[in-house]
Design an enzyme around this catalytic site. Sequence first.
Site, PDB file in Angstrom:
ATOM      1  CD  GLU A  20      -2.916  -1.239   2.274  1.00  0.00           C
ATOM      2  OE1 GLU A  20      -3.768  -2.137   2.239  1.00  0.00           O
ATOM      3  OE2 GLU A  20      -2.888  -0.370   3.169  1.00  0.00           O
TER       4      GLU A  20
ATOM      5  CB  CYS B 198       5.901  -2.915  16.131  1.00  0.00           C
ATOM      6  SG  CYS B 198       7.605  -2.494  15.647  1.00  0.00           S
TER       7      CYS B 198
ATOM      8  CB  CYS C  10       2.337  -1.928  13.798  1.00  0.00           C
ATOM      9  SG  CYS C  10       2.381  -1.540  12.037  1.00  0.00           S
TER      10      CYS C  10
ATOM     11  N   GLY D  43       6.617  -2.456   6.085  1.00  0.00           N
ATOM     12  CA  GLY D  43       7.969  -2.978   6.114  1.00  0.00           C
ATOM     13  C   GLY D  43       8.967  -2.110   6.856  1.00  0.00           C
TER      14      GLY D  43
ATOM     15  CB  SER E 264       9.377   3.525  14.897  1.00  0.00           C
ATOM     16  OG  SER E 264       8.885   3.854  13.625  1.00  0.00           O
ATOM     17  CG  LEU E 265      12.100   6.617  21.067  1.00  0.00           C
ATOM     18  CD1 LEU E 265      13.396   5.832  20.972  1.00  0.00           C
ATOM     19  CD2 LEU E 265      12.367   8.058  21.502  1.00  0.00           C
TER      20      LEU E 265
ATOM     21  CB  CYS F 177       0.447   6.093  11.489  1.00  0.00           C
ATOM     22  SG  CYS F 177       1.940   5.444  12.225  1.00  0.00           S
TER      23      CYS F 177
END
Length: 359
Positions: free
Chosen positions: A98, A122, A125, A166, A220-221, A340
Amino acid sequence: MHAERRSGPVELLGLDRPRLAAFFDTLGEKRFRARQIMQWLHQRHVYDFDEMTDLSKALRQRLREHARVGLPEVAADQQASDGTRKWVVRLADGNCVEAVYIPEPKRGTLCISSQAGCPMGCTFCATGEGGFSRNLTAAEIVGQVHVARQHLPEGAITNIVFMGMGEPLLNFDPVISASRVFTDDYGFVLSKRRVTISTSGVVHAIERMQRVTDVSLAVSLHAPNNELRNQLVPLNRKNPLERLLPACHAYIAEKPHRRITWEYVMLDGVNDQDEHARELLQRLRGIPSKVNLIPFNPYPGARYGRTPDRQVRRFADRLLEHGLTATIRETRGDDIDGACGQLVGEIRDARASKVARPA
């Protein structure tokens, strides 16, 4: 030469200028042909060799024999109520990824995918829930941008971010090649500041990035300490904050006026309290930074809840009060699952999500 395919015609769409020049070396042609082909493909949007009229008929015939230009198929095209647009792009092997276009008053950002699925696992997600199939080729990455441009007005795309499906840094070479196409004067002619690679924190690859590119870096913390980040981002177990933060700082150390963007998804009661803000301030001290707070976008089966808007604002204020730039990302495209953490595509032969070894 790094080619897109090991056998058969060479796919030209994802080759950066040095690799395209090397391809023309193999044909016995002058290297300036690389500039010509890039302009035809990426600036004039011409994909048929017969229409590339400043090439000789003999060269066009050789290109037909030894090269190809293939665009992915659009499996779905959806537009959200806020103007956000999502394309489900079907690849040659049936995998679907996407790409999402987010229009804003002064810019238009295209979010693209680098893998079919995601191996990172994660826990907040949706992409990782679908498993992982394979890396995309550079042509499949660049092809997403060509697809979007075919459906948008000229000049609509001002920024490109590797924030789709990804982990970009586990697909290092194709991602770097694609980013070079985006920033090349004969390609998409985007400023390097306007191309952003977002990573969950593959330290070895961030260190490698420092040697080969200077596009923008986002991380991405999502947590201010290792204990919590181990739960949210399993990669952290092998790439802890004590290694990640110095690597990121080093990446921008010799880049004037640059900073790291830290993405921080707000999870209700998990990482959104005042003590987390204080700890985050301590962690990022001395690193030129911007923290992008992301309201969690729920998806079916999600184990977390969305932090109330009031608490997101309070968290941002705590950071701002101490001089740390903090923004709150506006949720865009959630009514088409384009926000997101909501991108899932359609993954063939998926393996269970697990953290892959760093590239």
